[in-house]
Design an enzyme around this catalytic site. Sequence first.
Site, mmCIF file in Angstrom:
data_model
loop_
_atom_site.group_PDB
_atom_site.id
_atom_site.type_symbol
_atom_site.label_atom_id
_atom_site.label_comp_id
_atom_site.label_asym_id
_atom_site.label_seq_id
_atom_site.Cartn_x
_atom_site.Cartn_y
_atom_site.Cartn_z
ATOM 1 N N LYS A 1 0.807 -1.112 0.258
ATOM 2 C CA LYS A 1 -0.267 0.149 -0.014
ATOM 3 C C LYS A 1 0.895 1.208 -0.008
ATOM 4 C CE LYS A 1 -4.188 0.784 2.368
ATOM 5 N NZ LYS A 1 -4.808 0.972 3.958
HETATM 6 C C1 E4P Z 1 -8.062 1.146 4.349
HETATM 7 O O1 E4P Z 1 -7.338 0.835 3.439
HETATM 8 C C2 E4P Z 1 -8.234 2.635 4.976
HETATM 9 O O2 E4P Z 1 -6.826 2.857 5.517
HETATM 10 C C3 E4P Z 1 -8.984 2.873 6.049
HETATM 11 O O3 E4P Z 1 -10.465 2.407 5.582
HETATM 12 C C4 E4P Z 1 -9.281 4.199 6.393
HETATM 13 O O4 E4P Z 1 -10.462 4.164 7.198
HETATM 14 P P1 E4P Z 1 -10.689 5.733 8.206
HETATM 15 O O5 E4P Z 1 -10.870 6.665 7.542
HETATM 16 O O6 E4P Z 1 -11.976 5.271 9.010
HETATM 17 O O7 E4P Z 1 -9.505 5.642 9.357
#
Ligand code: E4P
Length: 217
Positions: free
Chosen positions: A83
């Site tokens: 990622k």
């Molecule tokens: C997933 O890949 C993301 O990092 C995550 O969904 C972020 O979620 P949040 O905005 O609730 O922290």
Amino acid sequence: MKFFVDTAEIEAIAELNDLGMVDGVTTNPSLIAKSGRDILEVTKEICAMVDGPVSAEVVALEADAMIAEGRKLAEIADNIAVKVPLTWDGLKACKTLTDEGRMVNVTLCFSANQALLAAKAGATFISPFIGRLDDLNTDGLELIADIREIYDNYGFETQILAASIRSANHMSECAKIGADVATAPPAVIKAMANHVLTDKGLAGFMADVEKAGIKIL
Ligand code: E4P
């Protein structure tokens, strides 16, 4: 729509995985910090448990360092998706890592243009953040629809991974729009089973079971 679970908590992943609800897992530095575990250790454990892609996020900000971290993360298991953030350096890292045959999830996407760039850089997944856009009083779901339209216009193969999901309603709306994947916290996935009329109906049935003394076993 594939379901990814957005957590680094092993027990929560295991519970949903046993029910066949987990097509993959997403983590980020905040979720790793919350787990209190070492990133390499916990990610390895998750990869062994789940068949689908497990996103593990780089922590460097410069392309070469992201690429080095991405290669190290990818060594953990074959199902790692590296990622990277949607910055210019992140796009460079995406291009290099995907050219090497690795899965890449480009995260922190907040606009259709960013999603277009990620697709051009060969991203396996683009992660538009719905909830954080909603927090700014904009419509996060509209972004999912815009990206779906753009990717379909040109046949981009990058998968739309709807992220920052905060409610069961986000899940069904993403499925209606045609997101390829939705990643949600375990509590949101479980909340999808809830309906007040189910609870009410079941209470009525149970009252009649009691009254009539119905037994099956
Ligand atoms: C997933 O890949 C993301 O990092 C995550 O969904 C972020 O979620 P949040 O905005 O609730 O922290």
